[in-house]
Design a protein around this motif. Sequence first.
Motif, mmCIF file in Angstrom:
data_model
loop_
_atom_site.group_PDB
_atom_site.id
_atom_site.type_symbol
_atom_site.label_atom_id
_atom_site.label_comp_id
_atom_site.label_asym_id
_atom_site.label_seq_id
_atom_site.Cartn_x
_atom_site.Cartn_y
_atom_site.Cartn_z
ATOM 1 N N GLY A 60 0.912 -1.223 0.062
ATOM 2 C CA GLY A 60 0.003 -0.131 0.172
ATOM 3 C C GLY A 60 0.889 1.234 0.086
ATOM 4 N N ASP A 61 2.061 1.250 0.098
ATOM 5 C CA ASP A 61 3.124 2.415 -0.017
ATOM 6 C C ASP A 61 3.057 2.550 -1.331
ATOM 7 O OD1 ASP A 61 3.317 2.679 2.747
ATOM 8 O OD2 ASP A 61 5.190 1.645 3.025
ATOM 9 N N ILE A 62 3.588 3.860 -1.819
ATOM 10 C CA ILE A 62 3.990 4.094 -3.034
ATOM 11 C C ILE A 62 5.619 4.282 -3.054
ATOM 12 C CG2 ILE A 62 3.865 6.011 -4.668
ATOM 13 C CD1 ILE A 62 0.946 6.914 -3.237
ATOM 14 N N LEU A 63 6.296 3.593 -3.756
ATOM 15 C CA LEU A 63 7.664 3.825 -3.921
ATOM 16 C C LEU A 63 8.085 4.653 -5.298
ATOM 17 C CD1 LEU A 63 7.413 1.337 -2.296
ATOM 18 C CD2 LEU A 63 9.360 0.550 -3.056
ATOM 19 N N LEU A 64 8.676 5.724 -5.109
ATOM 20 C CA LEU A 64 9.128 6.510 -6.092
ATOM 21 C C LEU A 64 10.613 6.862 -6.262
ATOM 22 C CD1 LEU A 64 8.283 9.033 -8.052
ATOM 23 C CD2 LEU A 64 8.157 10.433 -6.099
ATOM 24 N N SER A 65 11.200 6.462 -7.569
ATOM 25 C CA SER A 65 12.619 6.761 -7.667
ATOM 26 C C SER A 65 12.657 8.414 -7.469
ATOM 27 C CB SER A 65 13.235 6.295 -9.165
ATOM 28 O OG SER A 65 14.553 6.597 -9.168
ATOM 29 N N ASN A 66 13.983 8.689 -6.750
ATOM 30 C CA ASN A 66 14.072 10.107 -6.517
ATOM 31 C C ASN A 66 15.375 10.465 -7.553
ATOM 32 O OD1 ASN A 66 13.548 12.685 -5.716
ATOM 33 N ND2 ASN A 66 15.044 12.746 -4.049
ATOM 34 N N ILE A 67 15.781 9.715 -8.269
ATOM 35 C CA ILE A 67 17.003 9.945 -9.171
ATOM 36 C C ILE A 67 16.195 9.805 -10.726
ATOM 37 C CG2 ILE A 67 19.078 9.198 -10.277
ATOM 38 C CD1 ILE A 67 19.705 8.167 -7.591
ATOM 39 N N VAL A 102 -4.192 7.674 -4.400
ATOM 40 C CA VAL A 102 -3.116 8.652 -4.279
ATOM 41 C C VAL A 102 -2.028 8.199 -5.318
ATOM 42 C CG1 VAL A 102 -1.201 9.587 -3.043
ATOM 43 C CG2 VAL A 102 -3.602 9.305 -2.152
ATOM 44 N N TYR A 103 -1.801 7.150 -5.655
ATOM 45 C CA TYR A 103 -0.852 6.517 -6.307
ATOM 46 C C TYR A 103 -1.468 6.857 -7.749
ATOM 47 C CZ TYR A 103 1.092 3.325 -9.805
ATOM 48 O OH TYR A 103 1.812 2.702 -10.828
ATOM 49 N N HIS A 104 -2.641 6.725 -8.485
ATOM 50 C CA HIS A 104 -3.016 7.128 -9.571
ATOM 51 C C HIS A 104 -3.027 8.593 -9.755
ATOM 52 C CE1 HIS A 104 -4.010 2.819 -10.630
ATOM 53 N NE2 HIS A 104 -4.893 2.806 -9.725
#
Length: 182
Positions: A60-67, A102-104
């Motif tokens: 349920g978490d959202i993982l987002l690459s910050n690079i 939120v993800y969408h």
Amino acid sequence: KVGGEKMLKQICSYSNERISISDMSLTDYVSTDNLLQNCEGVKSYDGVPNINSAVKYEKGDILLSNIRPYLKKIWFADKNGGCSPDVLVIRIYSQEYLPEYVYHAIARQKFFDFVMTDVKGMKMPRGNKDNIMRYKIPAISLAEQQQVINQVKEYKEQINMAHKIITGCPKRKKAVLENYLN
């Protein structure tokens, strides 16, 4: 109150909780390498992380690459695990928002354009974590959020079916040609 917009920082936060690498399966490790571009999710990690602990993520978490945010590497976690510090773990705490909604809301070009307005570095730009949390998403009812989720799932299923058909076409074409032209 429903209506208007809320900034991400009003409904979620970054998780910095840690997990030992020995307490997780390496198939559950996420780095910027196995997050897929263009919001396509994640593939299994096939390396060996040279670290003792990772940032813990939960289903349920959202993982987002910050690079290199322009690559649009984002994933809605469907399991628990750990990730590289270059992957931001966004955890929704507001009861007014469904995590998948939120993800969408952020897995869109508009969000990535917003992130790219405030980055550091030229070759390997990084998003500004404070700025990311200023991004606004629509405040709609939980029922409407669920409708969005359901419609997106329906279209994803149709896309997956179309991909299966497309993937099978070359074999079927070859079979027809071999059947009639040999």
